[in-house]
Write a protein that holds these residues in place. Structure first.
Motif, short mmCIF file in Angstrom:
data_model
loop_
_atom_site.label_atom_id
_atom_site.label_comp_id
_atom_site.label_asym_id
_atom_site.label_seq_id
_atom_site.Cartn_x
_atom_site.Cartn_y
_atom_site.Cartn_z
N ASN A 1 40.71 35.17 46.84
CA ASN A 1 39.55 35.49 46.01
C ASN A 1 39.75 34.86 44.63
O ASN A 1 40.31 35.47 43.71
CB ASN A 1 39.42 37.01 45.88
CG ASN A 1 38.86 37.67 47.12
OD1 ASN A 1 37.73 37.42 47.51
ND2 ASN A 1 39.67 38.51 47.76
N CYS B 1 33.06 40.15 45.26
CA CYS B 1 34.46 40.07 45.67
C CYS B 1 34.81 41.22 46.61
O CYS B 1 35.46 41.03 47.65
CB CYS B 1 35.34 40.09 44.42
SG CYS B 1 37.11 39.96 44.75
N ASN C 1 44.19 38.03 45.18
CA ASN C 1 43.25 38.15 44.08
C ASN C 1 43.78 37.32 42.92
O ASN C 1 44.88 37.58 42.43
CB ASN C 1 43.12 39.62 43.67
CG ASN C 1 42.34 39.80 42.38
OD1 ASN C 1 41.32 39.16 42.16
ND2 ASN C 1 42.82 40.70 41.51
N THR D 1 43.99 36.75 39.36
CA THR D 1 43.73 37.66 38.24
C THR D 1 44.13 37.00 36.92
O THR D 1 44.19 35.77 36.81
CB THR D 1 44.46 39.00 38.48
OG1 THR D 1 44.07 39.93 37.47
CG2 THR D 1 45.98 38.84 38.50
N ARG E 1 38.68 44.34 39.38
CA ARG E 1 39.17 43.70 40.60
C ARG E 1 40.61 44.09 40.90
O ARG E 1 40.97 44.34 42.05
CB ARG E 1 39.04 42.18 40.49
CG ARG E 1 37.66 41.68 40.82
CD ARG E 1 37.46 40.23 40.52
NE ARG E 1 38.34 39.31 41.21
CZ ARG E 1 37.99 38.08 41.56
NH1 ARG E 1 36.76 37.65 41.34
NH2 ARG E 1 38.86 37.28 42.15
N SER F 1 47.86 40.40 43.56
CA SER F 1 47.08 39.92 42.41
C SER F 1 47.98 38.95 41.65
O SER F 1 48.98 39.38 41.04
CB SER F 1 46.63 41.09 41.53
OG SER F 1 45.57 41.80 42.12
#
Length: 267
Positions: free
Chosen positions: A105, A137, A160, A162, A183, A201
């Motif tokens: 993502n 997302c 993710n 980040t 998120r 993340s």
């Protein structure tokens, strides 16, 4: 290097959002080198032209010549039709030979950093930002987890992309910090709910990308703006390649705590 580190990421189905440029484009290149023949890369972004050029590049690479399938899905992930097109392409590519699903993502937008928090009075403007950066997302991840369910021998990894902004406030970056923080918590909850998933993340650090150019030219807070400008002029920005190499090492070692936030400077 861990003695148990994988040599590759298996015969993988990789879905990468925001793959047309910057860090997402680099992730696609690096993943293509670490997956086994017969793997599939689903690349999605709004820019079809940039996706197609990446598809041509990867098709002509060593991985492409040895059996990597690359599929471009131009889509606006803030729209239901865009989400569904990515899910449909992923479901179609999910064969019995796939032993690793990797969702990255990466798609995100900076938002308007030329203004301070007290200026965001328009609900539609804020909703539009959160729709692309948070809602889509969550919904894409949920739909893909349903479409690509667990089965014996299958590893599923959710990454993710980040930022330090998920953890610390940056003046005049209210939208971006809010989106990244939301998120991050979303994926921490996912990791707690589904222990069989590998959730990470990853904060790639200050990258030399178009987004950083906007940051150092448009940021309203003068001190933060100067910080970004100084980082650029003194050569402190990281290349996408250098940061992505550390992400790939994390995935190969596979020793992180699921749901963790790991910064490039932690490695």
């Amino acid at each position: 290097m861990s003695s148990s580190q994988r040599k590759d990421l298996g015969r993988a189905l990789c879905i990468i959002t925001g793959a047309s440029r910057g860090f997402g484009r680099t992730v696609a290149r690096e993943l293509s080198r670490l997956v086994k023949p017969g793997s599939v890369l689903i690349l999605t972004a709004r820019s079809e032209e940039n996706l197609r050029s990446l598809e041509v590049e990867l098709a002509g690479s060593e991985a492409g010549k040895s059996g990597l399938l690359v599929q471009c899905v131009p889509a606006d992930l803030a729209q239901m039709a865009g989400l569904q097109s990515v899910v449909s392409a992923s479901r179609a590519a999910f064969s019995e030979h796939i032993d690793h699903v990797i969702l990255v993502n990466n798609a995100a937008s900076l938002g308007d950093v030329s203004r301070f928090t007290s200026s965001f009075t328009d609900m539609a403007e804020v909703d539009s930002y959160l729709s692309l950066n948070v809602t889509s997302c969550l919904c894409l991840t949920a739909r893909l987890l349903q479409a690509l369910p667990p089965r014996p021998g299958l590893c599923r990894s959710v990454i993710n992309i980040t930022s330090l902004c998920a953890l610390q406030p940056f003046k005049s970056w209210a939208l971006y910090c809010t989106g990244k923080a939301a998120r991050e918590m979303m994926f921490r909850v996912l990791a707690a709910e589904e222990p069989d998933l590998r959730v990470l993340s990853y904060s790639p650090g200050p990258l030399d990308t178009d987004m950083q150019l906007v940051a150092r030219s448009s940021t309203a807070d003068p001190d933060l703006k100067k910080t970004f400008s100084d980082m650029f002029s003194s050569g402190q920005l990281l290349t996408c390649e250098a940061s992505c190499a550390k992400l790939m090492k994390l995935l190969l070692e596979d020793s992180f705590t699921s749901g963790a936030h790991i910064d490039v400077f932690d490695l």
